[in-house]
Scaffold this active site. Structure first.
Site, mmCIF file in Angstrom:
data_model
loop_
_atom_site.group_PDB
_atom_site.id
_atom_site.type_symbol
_atom_site.label_atom_id
_atom_site.label_comp_id
_atom_site.label_asym_id
_atom_site.label_seq_id
_atom_site.Cartn_x
_atom_site.Cartn_y
_atom_site.Cartn_z
ATOM 1 N N TYR A 170 -9.975 -1.058 -0.760
ATOM 2 C CA TYR A 170 -8.751 -0.544 -1.389
ATOM 3 C C TYR A 170 -8.961 0.928 -1.769
ATOM 4 O O TYR A 170 -8.155 1.794 -1.447
ATOM 5 C CB TYR A 170 -8.433 -1.378 -2.639
ATOM 6 N N GLU A 224 -5.916 -1.478 -16.474
ATOM 7 C CA GLU A 224 -6.516 -1.915 -15.199
ATOM 8 C C GLU A 224 -7.386 -0.795 -14.609
ATOM 9 O O GLU A 224 -8.502 -1.030 -14.160
ATOM 10 C CB GLU A 224 -5.386 -2.273 -14.224
ATOM 11 N N ASP A 245 2.244 -3.793 -9.561
ATOM 12 C CA ASP A 245 2.000 -5.127 -10.121
ATOM 13 C C ASP A 245 2.456 -5.210 -11.569
ATOM 14 O O ASP A 245 3.076 -6.184 -11.994
ATOM 15 C CB ASP A 245 0.502 -5.470 -10.046
ATOM 16 N N HIS A 305 0.832 -1.211 0.000
ATOM 17 C CA HIS A 305 0.000 0.000 0.000
ATOM 18 C C HIS A 305 0.869 1.265 0.000
ATOM 19 O O HIS A 305 0.480 2.282 0.577
ATOM 20 C CB HIS A 305 -0.988 0.002 1.175
ATOM 21 N N LEU A 349 -1.735 -12.317 -6.239
ATOM 22 C CA LEU A 349 -0.467 -12.573 -6.935
ATOM 23 C C LEU A 349 -0.475 -11.953 -8.337
ATOM 24 O O LEU A 349 0.301 -12.335 -9.206
ATOM 25 C CB LEU A 349 -0.175 -14.072 -7.004
ATOM 26 N N SER A 350 -1.381 -11.019 -8.553
ATOM 27 C CA SER A 350 -1.403 -10.223 -9.791
ATOM 28 C C SER A 350 -1.651 -11.017 -11.058
ATOM 29 O O SER A 350 -0.959 -10.844 -12.062
ATOM 30 C CB SER A 350 -0.097 -9.439 -9.946
HETATM 31 C C1 GLA Z 1 -2.846 -4.222 -5.278
HETATM 32 C C2 GLA Z 1 -2.602 -3.075 -6.254
HETATM 33 C C3 GLA Z 1 -1.157 -2.567 -6.152
HETATM 34 C C4 GLA Z 1 -0.790 -2.253 -4.695
HETATM 35 C C5 GLA Z 1 -1.171 -3.407 -3.771
HETATM 36 C C6 GLA Z 1 -0.988 -3.073 -2.304
HETATM 37 O O1 GLA Z 1 -2.070 -5.325 -5.634
HETATM 38 O O2 GLA Z 1 -2.853 -3.492 -7.580
HETATM 39 O O3 GLA Z 1 -1.004 -1.433 -6.981
HETATM 40 O O4 GLA Z 1 -1.372 -1.052 -4.280
HETATM 41 O O5 GLA Z 1 -2.520 -3.808 -3.950
HETATM 42 O O6 GLA Z 1 0.355 -2.880 -2.020
#
Ligand code: GLA
Length: 347
Positions: A198, A137, A149, A15, A102-103
């Site tokens: 978020y 995104e 990410d 964050h 995990l993106s």
């Molecule tokens: C998600 C968002 C990132 C980042 C994280 C928290 O993965 O996509 O950009 O803010 O949360 O660190």
């Protein structure tokens, strides 16, 4: 024509990216691959093998299927960037676990843009790909995310950590602490509140920065000023400022034990100041931290469910993961080891 891109796990700096701060992710072994070919028709056609879902769309109308909106977003961002792709057949296959932090979405975006770059010989460097992916995104998948990410998927590898300044995009590739190995465990709890919370956290950080008279929380130099903020902004700012400091300490070639301590402190701050943990993540982290071959552990990603990451003594990760899951798993709650990947998911 097929290309791939990895998911990522963030080791420290959670964050912080939307506060112009520092992050320290690494790529995971699981990747998403995207194949493209021109279809000569009027519509794009996308198929996601693991989801067994198909979608069709034209450039002017966004697809209804959520998975296809990432691909659509990449095509639209690229068009705004000056290249309009002709209708394509697009085939997606992904080993990146979905919805656990995990993106998987960044991996899909980066793999799509890499495939487009290759097929059409586009002059796009890896940073430009990450920026287009982030745009996709934000504007087409509806998540007001930072750039960590996409930068990690585009630039990181599994043997190193990517130390990134998210304001300047300056970066350094650093070795993982000596003789360590990464373990990632999914808590089995879906990140149901992640999107709304978020955006709420992000807004709180912006409000805190405004009250402190700085452009972003990254710029706070007077820690005492934070203590005058109203709650919960005080706790939020405390997390971001301390987390940035933890990343900066972690990149000073410290040993594995000290790195682990920073991870443990990061979890405490995410739990108590940023309030993005949940009971099951706290439990997993506690079990991980109680293992003698674990240097440190924390939740990873946005929080509210999803995965935990631990820095382990090299060669021990899988055995630790199995021991921890023996204690953590119940009939109603099933965690699983995501990294190191099982032999099956590497095929
Ligand atoms: C998600 C968002 C990132 C980042 C994280 C928290 O993965 O996509 O950009 O803010 O949360 O660190």
């Amino acid at each position: 024509m097929s290309t791939e891109a990895p998911g990522r796990v963030n080791l420290l700096g959670e964050h912080t990216d939307y506060n112009d701060g520092y992050v320290l992710p690494t790529a995971i072994p699981q990747t998403t691959s995207v194949s493209l070919r021109e279809n000569g028709g009027k519509q794009f056609s996308v198929y996601a093998a693991e989801l067994a879902q198909a979608a069709k769309f034209a450039m002017e109308s966004a697809p209804h299927e959520h998975f296809a909106s990432y691909v659509y977003g990449c095509l639209r961002e690229l068009r705004d960037h000056s290249f309009e792709a002709p209708p394509l057949d697009i085939y997606i296959s992904s080993r990146v676990p979905i919805g656990v932090g995990l993106s998987s979405s960044a991996a899909l975006e980066v793999a799509t843009l890499r495939a487009l770059r290759q097929l059409f010989n586009l002059t796009l460097d890896d940073v430009a790909i990450a920026q287009l992916a982030q745009g996709a995104e934000i504007r087409y998948a509806g998540v007001n995310c930072g750039i960590m990410d996409q930068m990690a998927s585009s630039l990181a590898d599994t043997r190193s950590m990517l130390f990134l300044d998210t304001r300047t995009l300056q970066r350094r590739v650093l070795a993982l602490p000596a003789r360590t190995e990464i373990l990632v465990i999914d808590s089995g709890v879906a990140r149901s509140l992640a999107a709304s919370k978020y955006n709420e956290r992000r807004a709180e950080c912006e409000q805190a920065a405004q009250l402190l008279g700085v452009k972003a929380l990254r710029d706070v130099s007077n820690a005492a000023a934070i203590e005058k903020l109203p709650q919960p902004l005080r706790r939020r700012a405390r997390h971001v400022v301390s987390e940035n400091n933890r990343v900066l300490r972690a990149v000073e070639s410290i040993d594995a034990a000290s790195f682990g301590q920073l991870m443990n402190a990061s979890h405490r701050s995410l739990r108590d100041n940023y309030e993005v943990s949940i009971r099951q993540l706290d439990r997993l982290v506690e079990l991980l931290q109680s293992q003698s071959a674990v240097h440190g552990a924390r939740l990873t990603g946005a929080g509210f469910g999803g995965a935990c990451v631990a820095l382990c003594v090299e060669g021990e990760a899988r055995a630790i993961g199995e021991r921890v899951l023996d204690e953590y798993n119940t009939a109603a709650q099933q965690g699983r080891i995501l990294v190191p990947p099982s032999i099956d998911s590497r095929v």
